[in-house]
Design an enzyme around this catalytic site. Structure first.
Site, short mmCIF file in Angstrom:
data_model
loop_
_atom_site.label_atom_id
_atom_site.label_comp_id
_atom_site.label_asym_id
_atom_site.label_seq_id
_atom_site.Cartn_x
_atom_site.Cartn_y
_atom_site.Cartn_z
N LYS A 1 -2.97 -0.13 -17.36
CA LYS A 1 -1.58 -0.57 -17.14
C LYS A 1 -1.38 -1.95 -17.75
CE LYS A 1 1.75 -0.92 -13.29
NZ LYS A 1 1.90 -0.85 -11.82
N SER B 1 5.63 2.25 -9.96
CA SER B 1 5.73 1.57 -11.24
C SER B 1 4.63 1.95 -12.23
CB SER B 1 5.69 0.06 -11.01
OG SER B 1 4.40 -0.33 -10.55
N SER C 1 3.06 2.30 -5.77
CA SER C 1 3.14 2.37 -7.23
C SER C 1 2.02 3.13 -7.94
CB SER C 1 3.21 0.96 -7.82
OG SER C 1 4.53 0.50 -7.81
#
Lengths: 95, 384
Positions: free
Chosen positions: B79, B154, B178
């Protein structure tokens, strides 16, 4: 506790953010709706509850003061928006 | 069987048995990314050269007779809020466009040290604020199962990339759902380990008392494999705990005799989709058939969780994101007329709408007169 335009302007000053008049109006609505939602927390009685910041009890964790090399200066400075030799350049602050 | 459809633990054992080379595996996934990612939108940075170089080094080790322990040459995608030395770390925000990480996060050091390959950096909701990936400043991510659907967030791209076979494993971060929520949306496995299990050093902070790194894979064994290779105490993150890291892949047995599993009644209330309920019921049956004792339980404060999350995460974010000021790194406005104006203009130009909204909310609840009414009370509720 209802958020007014004055509150939005005060908080945006603290946050170092600037907004157009239209954005300010939207923020008043947004903040009031979130704060209205979280008001349900007032139903709870928390008077005798201790505050926790970590699920494990950790306090005063010490480590040896070992000397290590710093990060490479050039790789840090290459991220600076404006630089001169080994310095980050900013506009003059003191009049 | 296509190589990219194999799971991480399958790839690891094929590499170990010398059926395939580490380089072939990395190349396969890089090719797959080239073919499919235009449609998915998961990758913000492809680490082609780095991945191939790293793979070659590992193949040389194997040629010398070494056995690759740990991740065994399997690739991992990261990420874009976790620092990888020499790569971008945008947090999907314009304010960090052009920034290059000068160091590795502890989890990245561990992945490298445990013979993993970094494939690239993954899209996300800006500064991990959002649950649909629509808040990325750069491009949207679609759900690989249906392009009209969001992948969740997210860590939406971390889940979508695994579901689209663009990586066998990925790292996400979680502050309030998330990792688990996008994994669920994309039908892959997402694990959010307990706070304190994994170091956050080098991970861009959002809500520091809640943030945790999580793993995503196509099955539970893959998540266990990646988790055990990044977990453990770290003197650069004082919230990590000194509890030994087990070989989690070895604890995946089918015998659950003597285990008690609680099913919180509050999670089965209004709004639960019938299909989801059916799937959970099937999972409960598997647990029962494996010998576990499954019992209903109650977590009566669950209904207050979201409100508490909003207060704590926004308050902490407003403080954490104060470092993005246009001075030492990140976007600096060209319009600023003096030093203080650099802060205002750089932040106003660089942050997206949702991030600004949360900074405002967080600053409001922490401002004089409201600190006790909001932030402290919320910390008490967590304690409860």
């Amino acid at each position: 506790m209802s958020v007014s335009k004055k509150d939005v302007e005060y908080v945006s000053e603290l946050s170092r953010l600037s907004f157009s008049e239209e954005e300010k109006e939207n923020l008043i609505g947004d903040l009031n709706s979130v704060l209205g939602y979280v008001e349900k927390l007032n139903e709870l009685d928390t008077d005798d509850v201790e505050i926790i910041v970590n699920p494990y009890y950790i306090e005063n964790k010490f480590r040896e003061d070992e000397i290590e090399p710093s990060m490479e200066l050039s790789s840090l400075l290459s991220n600076a928006p404006d630089k001169l030799e080994e310095y980050v350049v900013v506009p003059k602050i003191i009049e | 069987m296509k190589l990219h459809k194999l799971k991480a633990h399958e790839l690891k054992s094929m590499i170990k048995n010398k059926e395939i080379k580490v380089e072939e595996v990395s190349k396969e996934f890089l090719n797959r990314i080239h073919k499919t990612d235009e449609k998915i939108g998961a990758y913000l940075y492809k680490a082609e050269e780095e991945a191939i170089n790293c793979a070659k080094t590992l193949d040389e080790k194997i040629a010398k007779g070494e056995i690759l322990e740990g991740l065994g040459g399997v690739p991992v995608a990261i990420k874009d809020n976790i620092s990888v030395k020499g790569m971008q770390n945008t947090c999907a925000s314009k304010i960090l466009q052009g920034y290059t990480s000068p160091y590795d996060a502890t989890v990245i050091k561990k992945i490298r040290g445990n013979n993993g390959i970094i494939l690239g950096k993954l899209n996300m909701d800006e500064f991990a604020m959002g649950s649909s990936n629509e808040n990325s400043a750069f491009k949207k991510v679609v759900n690989p199962w249906n392009k009209d659907y969001v992948p969740g967030g997210s860590s939406g791209a971390s889940a979508a990339a695994v579901a689209a076979f663009e990586t066998p494993l990925s790292l996400g971060t979680e502050t309030g759902g998330s990792v688990r929520q996008p994994a669920s949306f994309c039908s892959v496995v997402g694990l959010k380990p307990t706070y304190g299990r994994i170091s956050r050093y080098g991970v861009v902070a959002f809500g520091s008392t809640l943030d945790q790194v999580g793993t995503i894979g196509r099955d539970v064994e893959d998540c266990a494999l990646l988790t055990q290779n990044i977990a453990g105490i770290d003197n650069k993150d004082f919230t990590t705990v000194n509890i030994p890291v087990q070989d989690y892949t070895k604890s995946l047995t089918k015998d659950l005799k003597g285990r008690k599993i609680g099913i919180p009644v509050e999670y089965f209330g209004e709004g639960l989709d019938d299909g989801v309920r059916k799937t959970i019921d099937e999972a409960i049956k598997v647990l029962r058939d494996s010998g576990a004792e499954v019992k209903e339980c109650s977590l009566p404060l669950s209904e207050y969780a979201l409100a508490t999350y909003y207060i704590i995460s926004s308050a902490e974010a407003s403080s954490n994101l104060a470092r993005f000021d246009g001075i030492k790194f990140g976007h600096r406005s060209k319009e600023a007329k003096d030093a203080i104006d650099i802060y205002f203009k750089s932040r106003s130009e660089g942050f997206g709408r949702e991030v600004k909204r949360r900074i405002m909310l967080g600053t409001y609840v922490l401002s004089a007169g409201y600190y006790d009414a909001y932030y402290n009370v919320k910390r008490q509720i967590i304690a409860n």
